[in-house]
Design a protein around this motif. Structure first.
Motif, short mmCIF file in Angstrom:
data_model
loop_
_atom_site.label_atom_id
_atom_site.label_comp_id
_atom_site.label_asym_id
_atom_site.label_seq_id
_atom_site.Cartn_x
_atom_site.Cartn_y
_atom_site.Cartn_z
N LYS A 1 44.03 32.01 29.58
CA LYS A 1 44.24 31.52 30.94
C LYS A 1 43.67 32.51 31.93
N ASP A 2 43.33 31.99 33.09
CA ASP A 2 42.76 32.82 34.14
C ASP A 2 43.83 33.17 35.17
N LEU A 3 43.76 34.40 35.66
CA LEU A 3 44.61 34.84 36.75
C LEU A 3 43.68 35.28 37.87
N LEU A 4 43.52 34.41 38.88
CA LEU A 4 42.59 34.67 39.97
C LEU A 4 43.29 35.34 41.14
N THR A 5 42.63 36.36 41.70
CA THR A 5 43.14 37.07 42.88
C THR A 5 41.99 37.29 43.85
N VAL A 6 42.35 37.56 45.10
CA VAL A 6 41.35 37.83 46.12
C VAL A 6 41.76 39.09 46.89
N SER A 7 40.76 39.87 47.27
CA SER A 7 40.95 41.02 48.15
C SER A 7 39.89 40.96 49.24
N TRP A 8 40.19 41.61 50.35
CA TRP A 8 39.27 41.64 51.49
C TRP A 8 38.84 43.09 51.69
N LEU A 9 37.53 43.35 51.68
CA LEU A 9 36.99 44.69 51.86
C LEU A 9 36.42 44.81 53.27
N GLY A 10 37.01 45.70 54.07
CA GLY A 10 36.61 45.86 55.47
C GLY A 10 35.44 46.81 55.64
N PRO A 11 34.90 46.88 56.85
CA PRO A 11 33.73 47.71 57.12
C PRO A 11 34.01 49.21 56.96
N ASP A 12 35.27 49.61 57.01
CA ASP A 12 35.63 51.02 56.82
C ASP A 12 36.14 51.27 55.40
N ASN A 13 35.84 50.34 54.48
CA ASN A 13 36.27 50.38 53.08
C ASN A 13 37.77 50.19 52.88
N THR A 14 38.46 49.69 53.90
CA THR A 14 39.86 49.28 53.74
C THR A 14 39.89 48.08 52.81
N LEU A 15 40.77 48.11 51.81
CA LEU A 15 40.91 47.01 50.88
C LEU A 15 42.27 46.36 51.08
N LEU A 16 42.26 45.10 51.52
CA LEU A 16 43.49 44.35 51.76
C LEU A 16 43.69 43.31 50.66
N SER A 17 44.89 43.27 50.11
CA SER A 17 45.19 42.27 49.09
C SER A 17 45.34 40.91 49.74
N GLY A 18 44.74 39.90 49.13
CA GLY A 18 44.86 38.55 49.64
C GLY A 18 45.73 37.67 48.78
N GLY A 19 46.31 38.25 47.73
CA GLY A 19 47.18 37.47 46.87
C GLY A 19 46.44 36.85 45.71
N GLY A 20 47.07 35.86 45.10
CA GLY A 20 46.48 35.23 43.93
C GLY A 20 46.95 33.80 43.79
N TRP A 21 46.52 33.19 42.72
CA TRP A 21 46.79 31.78 42.50
C TRP A 21 47.50 31.49 41.19
N GLY A 22 48.03 32.49 40.54
CA GLY A 22 48.77 32.25 39.31
C GLY A 22 47.87 32.03 38.11
N SER A 23 48.48 31.93 36.96
CA SER A 23 47.77 31.75 35.71
C SER A 23 47.60 30.27 35.44
N LEU A 24 46.36 29.80 35.44
CA LEU A 24 46.08 28.37 35.30
C LEU A 24 44.97 28.13 34.30
N ALA A 25 44.94 26.95 33.76
CA ALA A 25 43.83 26.50 32.93
C ALA A 25 43.34 25.18 33.50
#
Length: 70
Positions: A1-25
């Motif tokens: 199963k896949d566990l998808l997540t997203v992060s946002w990388l800012g211009p100053d290399n700040t990395l913000l977590s965007g959460g995820g979508w759970g384990s799905l098939a």
């Protein structure tokens, strides 16, 4: 199963977590959001949305956030 997540990388290399979508098939369509209201000047510029599958980077999407033109 896949566990998808997203992060946002800012211009100053700040990395913000965007959460995820759970384990799905199967086949799905996903969306994410980054609140850009009142973004400080040091975070204006080029960003990337980084999408991971089980912790491995799958793809990134570049975008930019600009200031108000009063």
């Amino acid at each position: 199963k896949d566990l998808l997540t997203v992060s946002w990388l800012g211009p100053d290399n700040t990395l913000l977590s965007g959460g995820g979508w759970g384990s799905l098939a199967g086949s799905y369509c996903f969306s994410g959001a980054l609140n850009i209201a009142n973004t400080p000047n040091q975070l204006l510029g080029n960003w990337e949305a980084l999408v991971y599958d089980n912790g491995s980077l799958v793809f990134s999407v570049p975008f930019s956030i600009g200031g108000s033109q009063n």
